[in-house]
Design a protein around this motif. Sequence first.
Motif, mmCIF file in Angstrom:
data_model
loop_
_atom_site.group_PDB
_atom_site.id
_atom_site.type_symbol
_atom_site.label_atom_id
_atom_site.label_comp_id
_atom_site.label_asym_id
_atom_site.label_seq_id
_atom_site.Cartn_x
_atom_site.Cartn_y
_atom_site.Cartn_z
ATOM 1 N N GLU A 22 5.021 15.422 6.199
ATOM 2 C CA GLU A 22 4.069 16.415 5.679
ATOM 3 C C GLU A 22 3.717 16.169 4.215
ATOM 4 O O GLU A 22 2.639 16.529 3.777
ATOM 5 C CB GLU A 22 4.650 17.818 5.836
ATOM 6 N N THR A 23 4.632 15.591 3.455
ATOM 7 C CA THR A 23 4.394 15.404 2.028
ATOM 8 C C THR A 23 3.901 14.005 1.683
ATOM 9 O O THR A 23 3.590 13.735 0.527
ATOM 10 C CB THR A 23 5.673 15.706 1.216
ATOM 11 N N THR A 24 3.845 13.129 2.670
ATOM 12 C CA THR A 24 3.324 11.773 2.454
ATOM 13 C C THR A 24 2.352 11.452 3.587
ATOM 14 O O THR A 24 2.006 12.324 4.360
ATOM 15 C CB THR A 24 4.468 10.727 2.423
ATOM 16 N N ASP A 25 1.975 10.209 3.683
ATOM 17 C CA ASP A 25 0.993 9.798 4.695
ATOM 18 C C ASP A 25 1.627 9.022 5.842
ATOM 19 O O ASP A 25 0.962 8.201 6.454
ATOM 20 C CB ASP A 25 -0.067 8.917 4.028
ATOM 21 N N VAL A 26 2.911 9.247 6.113
ATOM 22 C CA VAL A 26 3.581 8.554 7.207
ATOM 23 C C VAL A 26 3.877 9.534 8.335
ATOM 24 O O VAL A 26 3.920 10.741 8.124
ATOM 25 C CB VAL A 26 4.893 7.867 6.747
ATOM 26 N N SER A 27 4.095 9.004 9.518
ATOM 27 C CA SER A 27 4.462 9.853 10.646
ATOM 28 C C SER A 27 5.969 10.110 10.598
ATOM 29 O O SER A 27 6.704 9.396 9.902
ATOM 30 C CB SER A 27 4.113 9.140 11.957
ATOM 31 N N PRO A 28 6.459 11.113 11.315
ATOM 32 C CA PRO A 28 7.903 11.351 11.359
ATOM 33 C C PRO A 28 8.671 10.126 11.862
ATOM 34 O O PRO A 28 9.747 9.815 11.350
ATOM 35 C CB PRO A 28 8.051 12.530 12.319
ATOM 36 N N GLY A 29 8.106 9.408 12.811
ATOM 37 C CA GLY A 29 8.758 8.195 13.312
ATOM 38 C C GLY A 29 8.855 7.125 12.242
ATOM 39 O O GLY A 29 9.885 6.454 12.101
ATOM 40 N N GLN A 30 7.788 6.968 11.464
ATOM 41 C CA GLN A 30 7.804 6.001 10.367
ATOM 42 C C GLN A 30 8.810 6.415 9.296
ATOM 43 O O GLN A 30 9.484 5.564 8.717
ATOM 44 C CB GLN A 30 6.412 5.865 9.755
ATOM 45 N N ALA A 43 14.159 6.886 1.307
ATOM 46 C CA ALA A 43 13.118 7.033 2.332
ATOM 47 C C ALA A 43 11.867 7.708 1.771
ATOM 48 O O ALA A 43 10.745 7.263 2.038
ATOM 49 C CB ALA A 43 13.650 7.815 3.530
ATOM 50 N N ARG A 44 12.032 8.763 1.008
ATOM 51 C CA ARG A 44 10.871 9.484 0.461
ATOM 52 C C ARG A 44 10.085 8.592 -0.503
ATOM 53 O O ARG A 44 8.861 8.531 -0.453
ATOM 54 C CB ARG A 44 11.325 10.755 -0.250
ATOM 55 N N GLU A 45 10.793 7.875 -1.373
ATOM 56 C CA GLU A 45 10.135 6.974 -2.322
ATOM 57 C C GLU A 45 9.387 5.858 -1.571
ATOM 58 O O GLU A 45 8.250 5.536 -1.907
ATOM 59 C CB GLU A 45 11.181 6.357 -3.253
ATOM 60 N N GLU A 46 10.016 5.305 -0.564
ATOM 61 C CA GLU A 46 9.374 4.256 0.232
ATOM 62 C C GLU A 46 8.155 4.803 0.972
ATOM 63 O O GLU A 46 7.155 4.108 1.111
ATOM 64 C CB GLU A 46 10.367 3.644 1.210
ATOM 65 N N ALA A 47 8.230 6.033 1.435
ATOM 66 C CA ALA A 47 7.097 6.652 2.123
ATOM 67 C C ALA A 47 5.930 6.830 1.163
ATOM 68 O O ALA A 47 4.770 6.615 1.526
ATOM 69 C CB ALA A 47 7.497 7.998 2.728
ATOM 70 N N ARG A 48 6.207 7.198 -0.087
ATOM 71 C CA ARG A 48 5.140 7.317 -1.075
ATOM 72 C C ARG A 48 4.507 5.958 -1.357
ATOM 73 O O ARG A 48 3.300 5.846 -1.497
ATOM 74 C CB ARG A 48 5.694 7.907 -2.370
ATOM 75 N N ASN A 49 5.346 4.917 -1.465
ATOM 76 C CA ASN A 49 4.830 3.566 -1.684
ATOM 77 C C ASN A 49 4.002 3.108 -0.492
ATOM 78 O O ASN A 49 2.989 2.458 -0.654
ATOM 79 C CB ASN A 49 5.973 2.575 -1.901
ATOM 80 N N PHE A 50 4.434 3.468 0.696
ATOM 81 C CA PHE A 50 3.721 3.123 1.916
ATOM 82 C C PHE A 50 2.329 3.732 1.873
ATOM 83 O O PHE A 50 1.352 3.100 2.208
ATOM 84 C CB PHE A 50 4.510 3.658 3.118
ATOM 85 N N LYS A 51 2.252 4.972 1.415
ATOM 86 C CA LYS A 51 0.972 5.687 1.305
ATOM 87 C C LYS A 51 0.088 4.992 0.250
ATOM 88 O O LYS A 51 -1.091 4.783 0.475
ATOM 89 C CB LYS A 51 1.222 7.132 0.903
ATOM 90 N N ALA A 52 0.676 4.630 -0.877
ATOM 91 C CA ALA A 52 -0.083 4.025 -1.969
ATOM 92 C C ALA A 52 -0.628 2.646 -1.577
ATOM 93 O O ALA A 52 -1.717 2.271 -1.982
ATOM 94 C CB ALA A 52 0.799 3.903 -3.207
ATOM 95 N N GLU A 53 0.134 1.915 -0.776
ATOM 96 C CA GLU A 53 -0.292 0.579 -0.374
ATOM 97 C C GLU A 53 -1.387 0.636 0.689
ATOM 98 O O GLU A 53 -2.199 -0.256 0.763
ATOM 99 C CB GLU A 53 0.901 -0.215 0.176
ATOM 100 N N GLY A 54 -1.343 1.675 1.539
ATOM 101 C CA GLY A 54 -2.266 1.775 2.670
ATOM 102 C C GLY A 54 -3.661 1.901 2.219
ATOM 103 O O GLY A 54 -4.622 1.318 2.466
#
Length: 54
Positions: A22-30, A43-54
């Motif tokens: 909900e707070t990033t751009d990844v799915s719960p599975g991701q 995990a949260r930091e990586e999810a933010r980076n994942f969003k920034a790279e996308g």
Amino acid sequence: MATKQGKKDNRLSDKEALHIAETTDVSPGQAKELAEKHGKDKAREEARNFKAEG
């Protein structure tokens, strides 16, 4: 029964994964995959980076 000593449990609960999703751009599975790969704490930091790279 043998236990894996020294190995952290990096699995996220469904609630934790949903919150990251909900707070990033990844799915719960991701979010769960990121936690298993990078650790629960990162995990949260990586999810933010994942969003920034996308």
